[in-house]
Write a protein that holds these residues in place. Structure first.
Motif, short mmCIF file in Angstrom:
data_model
loop_
_atom_site.label_atom_id
_atom_site.label_comp_id
_atom_site.label_asym_id
_atom_site.label_seq_id
_atom_site.Cartn_x
_atom_site.Cartn_y
_atom_site.Cartn_z
N MET A 62 21.56 73.23 -108.44
CA MET A 62 20.39 73.84 -107.84
C MET A 62 19.26 72.83 -107.89
N ILE A 63 18.71 72.57 -106.72
CA ILE A 63 17.57 71.67 -106.61
C ILE A 63 16.31 72.51 -106.55
N THR A 64 15.36 72.20 -107.42
CA THR A 64 14.08 72.90 -107.42
C THR A 64 12.97 71.87 -107.27
N VAL A 65 12.10 72.10 -106.29
CA VAL A 65 10.96 71.20 -106.05
C VAL A 65 9.70 72.05 -105.95
N ASP A 66 8.56 71.42 -106.20
CA ASP A 66 7.29 72.13 -106.04
C ASP A 66 6.94 72.29 -104.57
N SER A 67 7.12 71.24 -103.78
CA SER A 67 6.79 71.25 -102.35
C SER A 67 7.98 70.75 -101.55
N ALA A 68 8.13 71.27 -100.34
CA ALA A 68 9.20 70.80 -99.45
C ALA A 68 9.08 69.30 -99.21
N ARG A 69 7.88 68.76 -99.28
CA ARG A 69 7.65 67.32 -99.09
C ARG A 69 8.54 66.50 -100.04
N GLU A 70 8.80 67.04 -101.22
CA GLU A 70 9.62 66.34 -102.22
C GLU A 70 11.08 66.22 -101.80
N LEU A 71 11.48 66.93 -100.75
CA LEU A 71 12.86 66.85 -100.27
C LEU A 71 13.06 65.70 -99.28
N THR A 72 11.99 65.00 -98.92
CA THR A 72 12.06 63.94 -97.91
C THR A 72 13.16 62.93 -98.23
N GLY A 73 13.29 62.53 -99.45
CA GLY A 73 14.30 61.55 -99.84
C GLY A 73 15.72 62.09 -99.82
N ARG A 74 15.86 63.38 -99.61
CA ARG A 74 17.18 64.01 -99.59
C ARG A 74 17.69 64.28 -98.17
N VAL A 75 16.92 63.88 -97.16
CA VAL A 75 17.36 64.08 -95.77
C VAL A 75 18.70 63.36 -95.58
N GLY A 76 19.65 64.07 -95.01
CA GLY A 76 20.99 63.53 -94.83
C GLY A 76 21.91 63.75 -96.01
N SER A 77 21.39 64.41 -97.06
CA SER A 77 22.17 64.60 -98.27
C SER A 77 22.52 66.07 -98.50
N LEU A 78 23.58 66.27 -99.24
CA LEU A 78 23.99 67.60 -99.66
C LEU A 78 22.98 68.13 -100.67
N LEU A 79 22.44 69.32 -100.41
CA LEU A 79 21.53 69.95 -101.37
C LEU A 79 22.31 70.67 -102.46
N GLY A 80 23.50 71.13 -102.12
CA GLY A 80 24.32 71.78 -103.13
C GLY A 80 25.33 72.74 -102.54
N HIS A 81 26.09 73.32 -103.47
CA HIS A 81 27.10 74.33 -103.14
C HIS A 81 26.70 75.64 -103.81
N SER A 82 26.99 76.74 -103.14
CA SER A 82 26.80 78.06 -103.73
C SER A 82 28.03 78.40 -104.57
N ASP A 83 27.98 79.55 -105.20
CA ASP A 83 29.16 80.09 -105.87
C ASP A 83 30.15 80.55 -104.80
N TRP A 84 31.40 80.69 -105.19
CA TRP A 84 32.42 81.27 -104.31
C TRP A 84 32.21 82.77 -104.26
N VAL A 85 32.37 83.34 -103.07
CA VAL A 85 32.29 84.80 -102.90
C VAL A 85 33.48 85.27 -102.08
N GLN A 86 33.90 86.49 -102.35
CA GLN A 86 34.95 87.12 -101.56
C GLN A 86 34.35 88.26 -100.78
N LEU A 87 35.02 88.61 -99.71
CA LEU A 87 34.57 89.70 -98.84
C LEU A 87 35.65 90.78 -98.85
N PRO A 88 35.56 91.71 -99.80
CA PRO A 88 36.58 92.76 -99.86
C PRO A 88 36.56 93.62 -98.61
#
Length: 155
Positions: free
Chosen positions: A1-27
């Protein structure tokens, strides 16, 4: 989980994976409830016996729009912007449902920051969304999601 104060702080992550969620099933019950909510109650989504007998998927098929609707909640497991006062779903580009999802499948979101642009009211993010299927090389869904963020003070 990436946490930043401002979206501006994500500038260096453009083109990068921010993360994966947990696996979920759809019953089956969740798939049927989505069909009842949206009015899409085609037998392939709600009649499990018929789907097992007649469908090429061998079971119920999750609605494509159900898969798409998971993106918002699952993205919350990947990143957050503390100063965000308002998130606006601005739209989607290149949505494709690329592989069937049945109640036996588990999916998770892989979220990539494709672009970030500062606007007069905040930030415009384009997020690459891949809904991965556990045990499969082929994703269930891909899309580019456009999100507008209006910021206040970081919380």
């Amino acid at each position: 989980m990436i946490t930043v104060d401002s979206a501006r702080e994500l500038t260096g992550r453009v083109g990068s994976l921010l993360g994966h969620s947990d696996w979920v099933q759809l019953p089956a019950e969740r798939i049927a409830a989505f069909g009842a909510l949206t009015g899409d109650e085609h037998w392939v989504h709600v009649d499990r016996e018929r789907a097992r007998e007649e469908s090429p998927f061998g079971d119920l098929l999750a609605h494509g729009f159900l898969l798409l609707s998971l993106v918002t909640g699952l993205s919350n497991q990947c990143y957050t912007v503390r100063a965000a006062e308002r998130w606006t779903n601005h739209g989607l580009d290149r949505v494709r449902f690329t592989s069937p999802v049945t109640p036996a499948d588990a999916v998770r979101l892989a979220l990539t920051l494709n672009s970030l642009e500062e606007t007069t009211t905040g930030f415009r993010l384009v997020l690459g969304c891949v809904l991965e299927r556990k045990g499969s090389d082929r994703p269930a869904m891909v899309a580019d999601w456009i999100v507008l963020i209006t910021e206040g003070r970081a919380r």
